[in-house]
Design an enzyme around this catalytic site. Structure first.
Site, PDB file in Angstrom:
ATOM      1  N   ARG A 133      41.750  63.242  39.833  1.00  0.00           N
ATOM      2  CA  ARG A 133      41.288  62.018  39.169  1.00  0.00           C
ATOM      3  C   ARG A 133      42.038  60.785  39.642  1.00  0.00           C
ATOM      4  NH1 ARG A 133      42.514  63.317  33.073  1.00  0.00           N
ATOM      5  NH2 ARG A 133      40.965  61.670  32.700  1.00  0.00           N
ATOM      6  N   ARG A 141      41.142   6.930  24.954  1.00  0.00           N
ATOM      7  CA  ARG A 141      40.630   6.187  26.124  1.00  0.00           C
ATOM      8  C   ARG A 141      39.920   4.955  25.593  1.00  0.00           C
ATOM      9  NH1 ARG A 141      39.044  11.398  26.580  1.00  0.00           N
ATOM     10  NH2 ARG A 141      39.857  12.630  28.310  1.00  0.00           N
ATOM     11  N   GLU A 172      50.811  10.298  36.629  1.00  0.00           N
ATOM     12  CA  GLU A 172      49.635  10.940  37.231  1.00  0.00           C
ATOM     13  C   GLU A 172      49.532  10.645  38.720  1.00  0.00           C
ATOM     14  OE1 GLU A 172      46.113   9.427  35.318  1.00  0.00           O
ATOM     15  OE2 GLU A 172      46.961   7.432  35.096  1.00  0.00           O
ATOM     16  N   ARG A 208      45.543   4.275  25.562  1.00  0.00           N
ATOM     17  CA  ARG A 208      45.659   3.982  26.985  1.00  0.00           C
ATOM     18  C   ARG A 208      44.912   2.695  27.317  1.00  0.00           C
ATOM     19  NH1 ARG A 208      43.272   8.177  31.231  1.00  0.00           N
ATOM     20  NH2 ARG A 208      41.287   7.264  30.543  1.00  0.00           N
ATOM     21  N   GLY A 227      49.257  12.923  33.200  1.00  0.00           N
ATOM     22  CA  GLY A 227      47.807  12.998  33.376  1.00  0.00           C
ATOM     23  C   GLY A 227      47.566  14.027  34.473  1.00  0.00           C
ATOM     24  N   ASP A 275      44.516  13.740  37.251  1.00  0.00           N
ATOM     25  CA  ASP A 275      44.772  12.875  38.404  1.00  0.00           C
ATOM     26  C   ASP A 275      45.930  13.401  39.228  1.00  0.00           C
ATOM     27  OD1 ASP A 275      43.050  10.651  38.967  1.00  0.00           O
ATOM     28  OD2 ASP A 275      43.474   9.975  36.930  1.00  0.00           O
ATOM     29  N   TYR A 319      55.000  17.649  23.414  1.00  0.00           N
ATOM     30  CA  TYR A 319      53.669  17.914  22.867  1.00  0.00           C
ATOM     31  C   TYR A 319      52.663  18.107  23.997  1.00  0.00           C
ATOM     32  CZ  TYR A 319      52.333  13.068  23.944  1.00  0.00           C
ATOM     33  OH  TYR A 319      52.059  11.904  24.592  1.00  0.00           O
TER      34      TYR A 319
HETATM   35  P1  ADP Z   1      37.292  57.769  34.553  1.00  0.00           P
HETATM   36  O1  ADP Z   1      38.554  57.114  34.859  1.00  0.00           O
HETATM   37  O2  ADP Z   1      36.118  57.233  35.290  1.00  0.00           O
HETATM   38  O3  ADP Z   1      37.072  57.891  33.076  1.00  0.00           O
HETATM   39  P2  ADP Z   1      38.346  60.417  34.564  1.00  0.00           P
HETATM   40  O4  ADP Z   1      39.357  60.750  35.561  1.00  0.00           O
HETATM   41  O5  ADP Z   1      38.818  60.101  33.209  1.00  0.00           O
HETATM   42  O6  ADP Z   1      37.415  59.272  35.109  1.00  0.00           O
HETATM   43  O7  ADP Z   1      37.372  61.650  34.498  1.00  0.00           O
HETATM   44  C1  ADP Z   1      36.085  61.592  33.933  1.00  0.00           C
HETATM   45  C2  ADP Z   1      35.896  62.754  32.983  1.00  0.00           C
HETATM   46  O8  ADP Z   1      36.171  63.995  33.606  1.00  0.00           O
HETATM   47  C3  ADP Z   1      36.860  62.707  31.818  1.00  0.00           C
HETATM   48  O9  ADP Z   1      36.373  61.883  30.814  1.00  0.00           O
HETATM   49  C4  ADP Z   1      36.908  64.147  31.370  1.00  0.00           C
HETATM   50  O10 ADP Z   1      35.911  64.421  30.432  1.00  0.00           O
HETATM   51  C5  ADP Z   1      36.630  64.911  32.641  1.00  0.00           C
HETATM   52  N1  ADP Z   1      37.894  65.521  33.036  1.00  0.00           N
HETATM   53  C6  ADP Z   1      38.945  64.910  33.583  1.00  0.00           C
HETATM   54  N2  ADP Z   1      39.973  65.759  33.752  1.00  0.00           N
HETATM   55  C7  ADP Z   1      39.554  66.944  33.288  1.00  0.00           C
HETATM   56  C8  ADP Z   1      40.159  68.226  33.151  1.00  0.00           C
HETATM   57  N3  ADP Z   1      41.409  68.476  33.521  1.00  0.00           N
HETATM   58  N4  ADP Z   1      39.425  69.228  32.618  1.00  0.00           N
HETATM   59  C9  ADP Z   1      38.173  68.967  32.219  1.00  0.00           C
HETATM   60  N5  ADP Z   1      37.546  67.812  32.297  1.00  0.00           N
HETATM   61  C10 ADP Z   1      38.225  66.796  32.836  1.00  0.00           C
HETATM   62 MG    MG Z   2      44.034   9.470  35.074  1.00  0.00          MG
HETATM   63 MG    MG Z   3      38.417  58.557  31.833  1.00  0.00          MG
END
Ligand code: ADP
Ligand code: MG
Ligand code: MG
Length: 897
Positions: A91, A578, A761, A633, A782, A785, A868
């Protein structure tokens, strides 16, 4: 050699730079003892090295294998084992969340051999083949770019053959046939067999995740969200858990509070017998999370307890992704959740009530930009229909109007008093008049840095851009929206009503009812703070900001009505009045007399006639601001701006001459306009230069101010005017005006001291601030400007022409007219403040350019030691909030030192 791989038990949530958000939080959950499948994270450092060299850094894969063996030992399974194979999820996970932008591959480790092992070991053929077909598709798509449609087409064929409509109705044999078909697709598209070595699958998947950092959509997303391009992504490798193992399994997402409103309760979605990607891709319908309590009460309560733990640990709203495998709950992701502006305020206040955070921290959790959003009117979510399309929310507000397709039509319709929405494929500088005339702008192309977005934000127009589902046919005068289902497209024509939501990017056909903002009604004093949870949260956090802030907030207001509103919005006076409007309207004729005057007597007569009118204006303004400073001003714009335009006069005179008539007054005006023409009016005869060139002009204004002050004193008021000289570049200019003003003021008995100060400014004024401070009672920067002159570009000419490109190229991250350019213009400011205070430590210093109401700039002015900021009345609450945030932020910083 750096360490490229961290086990989940080694990392923690502080390490987001190194491990990405997902990896750092998986590690944190592991440390908390929550049920996270074992795994490890390959760092962003490895990714950057990979992307730079086109190959993994030396030793990276050795480390991966070593950590993999650790997982194998813990679970008693091996990757590629023919009897009991370990399966992995690979992932992506960057420092900043980029939802759906990068890649994830599930079920790594399945091959023609191990699929049998999985089937035997689980006693579930169907599950094994279901997982395998998922792998071939995800791996094909992610690692080799095989188009998804090729797989879905095969899926449809197999379903048709089997006579079923739902994926879940396919049996093991169907799925085995599907795997075969998918492998053919894979072969046809890639020219190679689907990899039968699990280690090769893992290797290729890790590389693919690294490379997904530079995928086109990820690059575009980063540009839009201003995420630096060089960060890289981490890769998380972890054991799979299976939500697709039958009715006692499933997967879902959950929030600890409602991310839309902040309300407490159970929010989320659950899908039984499925893997995570089914939820995201919307293949099947989810049920509300509450249902889980009925389906699997044990897992539901476990999940509730874990979410409680997470929320207390992170001290904020969290969202989670989870999977249940045969009644066992597994946590797959958590993070501090995104939320709407409304939820941000409500949750921050709730957490204070619950004793989780203090008011300082609550204030730090909301932003002026969010408060600004909440002050716009909005569409009632209950009465809004399904959007036609959703684009990029580029400038806030809820705009309703008739569709027009070009600038001229927009101008013409606005001239008839109609509200219109200018719809273009994209806009360019020629569209400017139409953009000004329209209530809102809608484009089908371009993101937050497109011309439409940049210009709309600058002008405060509602804008939705890049609504790609729209096809804009300007020539045919129609707008077509295909919803992607193959149903007949919706077509809108010029003149049809349309509604656009600049907060969400939604586009609706017809006029959606617009509701006034409850927050604005509260700020205007029409709603009590107890009215609803949002208003009460705003009341508390804004109140706290007022307690802790050091910066005062004044308003830019030219009329008594503006001054009245400013005071109601919490302004501590007027930072910029102004005076040019006092020369407009029914006074034009007097101003023309002044400009055309040929003798001193003519000029003096015109000025004498103007003076009582100005005195009335000042008196009305001072009546609204008793006890508060009012910075007036002296006249700033070039005088020819008060005369009719050159081409208009030329036409009028030509017409008269063609008819054989005497152009008379118009002829004189034309001559004056020609004489006064400037190639660069912004750099010409204006500001203090005008005061020194037109005898009696500033003197008249100063007298009018003094007379108004005396009148207010007689009426029992407490007037506190200040006189401000614009466009000073040399101390001698200020001295000349100041001497004259002081001499005049000395004529009035019983006048309170009226400070005379200057705008800073012109860059030269900033650089000679120490000399100027000797003769100024106050400085007001300002910054419009100062930005124009410091950068050497004229705002009106450049903003629509090349700012979009400059933003795209990253030459500046945000328009320097929107947020002060701290490195350049900010440096001028810092120099001027330091030099001036060295001369006069008690010199009052403020800012009256538009930056005074910009959240980031307010923080800069706080840090720079200003007294301010002054901004438009509607931005006063936002500046108050940001000034408070700036103050608590500094306090936090000194705590940690
Ligand atoms: P995104 O960042 O797009 O959400 P993820 O890396 O979270 O992608 O993965 C998408 C989906 O994959 C997750 O929401 C989860 O349901 C599934 N997933 C991720 N890791 C696992 C895992 N170890 N086992 C089972 N499902 C997983
Ligand atoms: Mg001015
Ligand atoms: Mg996710």
């Amino acid at each position: 050699m750096p360490k490229f791989v961290y086990d989940f038990i080694e990392g923690n949530r502080e390490l987001t730079d190194l491990l990405g958000g997902k990896g750092a939080n998986l590690a944190e959950m592991t440390r908390l003892g929550l049920p996270v499948p074992p795994g490890f994270t390959v760092t962003t450092v490895a990714c950057r090295a990979y992307l730079a060299a086109g190959a993994p850094p030396a030793g990276m894969f050795d480390e991966v294998n070593r950590h993999l063996r650790g997982i194998e030992a813990r679970l008693g399974k091996r990757l590629g084992d023919r009897h009991d194979p370990l399966l992995l999820a690979v992932r992506s996970g960057a420092r900043y969340s980029m939802p759906g932008m990068m890649e994830t591959v599930l079920d790594i480790g399945l091959t023609d051999t191990t699929v049998h092992g999985l089937a035997a070991q689980s006693g579930d053929d169907r599950f094994a083949w279901d997982s395998y077909r998922r792998l071939v598709q995800m791996f094909g798509r992610t690692v080799f770019g095989v188009p998804d449609e090729l797989f879905t087409a095969e899926l449809e064929t197999v379903k048709r053959t089997a006579g079923v409509t739902a994926d879940s109705a396919l049996d093991a044999d169907d799925l085995r046939a599907l795997v075969e078909a998918y492998q053919k697709v894979f072969h046809q598209h890639t020219g190679r067999d689907f990899p039968q070595s699990p280690h090769e699958q893992l290797d290729l998947a890790i590389r693919a995740v690294f490379e997904s950092w530079n995928a086109e959509r990820a690059v575009l997303y980063r540009r839009q969200e201003r995420i630096p391009a060089e960060l890289g992504t981490a890769v998380n490798v972890m054991a799979m858990v299976f939500g697709n193992r039958g009715p006692d399994s499933g997967t879902g997402v959950a929030f600890t509070r409602d991310p839309a409103t902040g309300a407490r309760g159970v929010y989320g979605d659950y899908l039984a017998n499925a893997q995570g990607e089914d939820v995201v891709s919307g293949v099947r319908n989810t049920v509300p999370l509450q249902e889980l309590e009925r389906i699997d009460p044990r897992s539901f309560h476990r999940l509730m307890t874990i979410m409680d733990t997470l929320e207390h640990h992170y001290r904020d709203l969290c969202d989670v992704e989870f999977t249940i495998e045969r009644g066992t709950l597994w946590m797959l992701q958590t993070r501090v959740g995104k939320r709407t502006a409304e939820a941000a305020f409500v949750i921050a206040a709730q957490l204070v009530d619950e004793g989780v955070i203090d008011l300082d921290e609550a204030l730090d959790r909301v932003t002026g930009a969010q408060l600004g959003q909440l002050m716009f009117p909005r569409f009632d979510p209950a009465s809004a229909p399904t959007p036609l399309a959703v684009g990029v929310p580029a400038a806030p507000g809820a705009a309703v109007g008739r569709v027009v397709f070009d600038s001229e039509a927009a101008v013409a319709a606005a001239g008839r008093g109609e509200r219109v929405i200018l719809v273009r494929r994209e806009t360019n500088p020629d569209d400017l008049p139409g953009m000004i005339a329209a209530a809102g702008i809608l484009t089908s192309r371009g993101g937050k840095t497109s011309h439409a977005a940049v210009v709309a934000r600058g002008m405060g127009r509602t804008c939705v851009c890049g609504a790609e589902a729209l096809t804009v046919d300007t020539a045919a005068g129609q707008l077509t929206v295909a919803d992607g289902t193959g149903a007949a497209p919706t077509v809108l024509h010029a003149g049809d009503l349309i509604s656009i939501d600049g907060a969400t990017g939604a586009v609706y056909a017809g006029a959606v009812p617009v509701h006034p903002s409850p927050v604005l009604r509260y700020i205007e004093g029409e709603l009590a703070p107890e009215a609803d949870p949002l208003v009460s949260a705003v009341h508390r956090l804004l109140g706290h900001a007022d307690v802790v802030r050091r910066l005062a907030v004044r308003a830019n207001a030219d009329t008594a009505a503006d001054a009245h509103r400013a005071r109601a919005f919490g302004a501590a006076g007027i930072g910029l009045c102004r005076t040019e409007h006092m020369f407009l309207g029914d006074r034009r004729e007097l101003v023309e007399r002044l400009i055309l005057a040929e003798t001193d007597a003519d000029r003096e007569a015109a000025l004498a006639a103007l003076r009582p009118l100005q005195r009335q204006d000042f008196e009305a303004l001072l009546a609204e601001t008793d006890g508060q400073p009012v910075t007036i001003r002296l006249l700033d714009p070039p005088l020819h701006e008060f005369l009719p335009a050159l081409d208009e006069l030329t036409a009028r005179v030509a017409r008269a001459e063609a008819l054989g008539e005497d152009p008379g007054h118009d002829g004189q005006l034309l001559a004056a306009v020609r004489r006064m023409h400037e190639a660069n009016p912004m750099l010409g005869l204006r500001g203090v230069r005008l005061g020194l060139m037109v005898p009696g002009l500033f003197a008249t204004q100063v007298r009018a101010i003094a007379e108004a002050t005396v009148a207010r004193l007689r009426a029992g008021g407490d007037p506190r005017p200040q006189i401000m000289v614009p466009l000073v570049g040399a101390v001698q200019e200020l001295e000349a005006v100041r001497d004259q003003a002081e001499a005049l003021l000395a004529d009035f008995d019983g006048l309170p001291p009226i400070p005379v100060g200057t705008m800073i400014e012109v860059p030269r004024a900033a650089l000679t601030a120490s000399a100027i401070a000797e003769v100024a009672d106050f400085f007001s920067f300002g910054t419009n400007d100062l930005t124009q002159l410091g950068w050497g570009f004229s705002r009106d000419d450049v903003e629509g022409v090349f700012f979009g490109r400059y933003l795209e190229l990253g030459i500046f991250p945000v328009s320097p007219f929107e947020s002060i350019d701290t490195a350049g213009i900010g440096r001028l400011v810092q120099i001027a403040v330091a030099d001036a205070r060295a001369t006069r430590p008690d010199l009052e210093i403020g800012v009256c350019g538009e930056h005074g109401g910009d959240p980031d700039s307010v923080r800069f002015f706080h840090d720079a030691g200003f007294d301010y900021v002054s901004c438009s009345p509607y931005r006063v609450p936002l500046a108050r909030l940001e000034a408070g945030r700036a103050a608590v932020r500094l306090a936090h910083r000194s705590d940690t030192r």
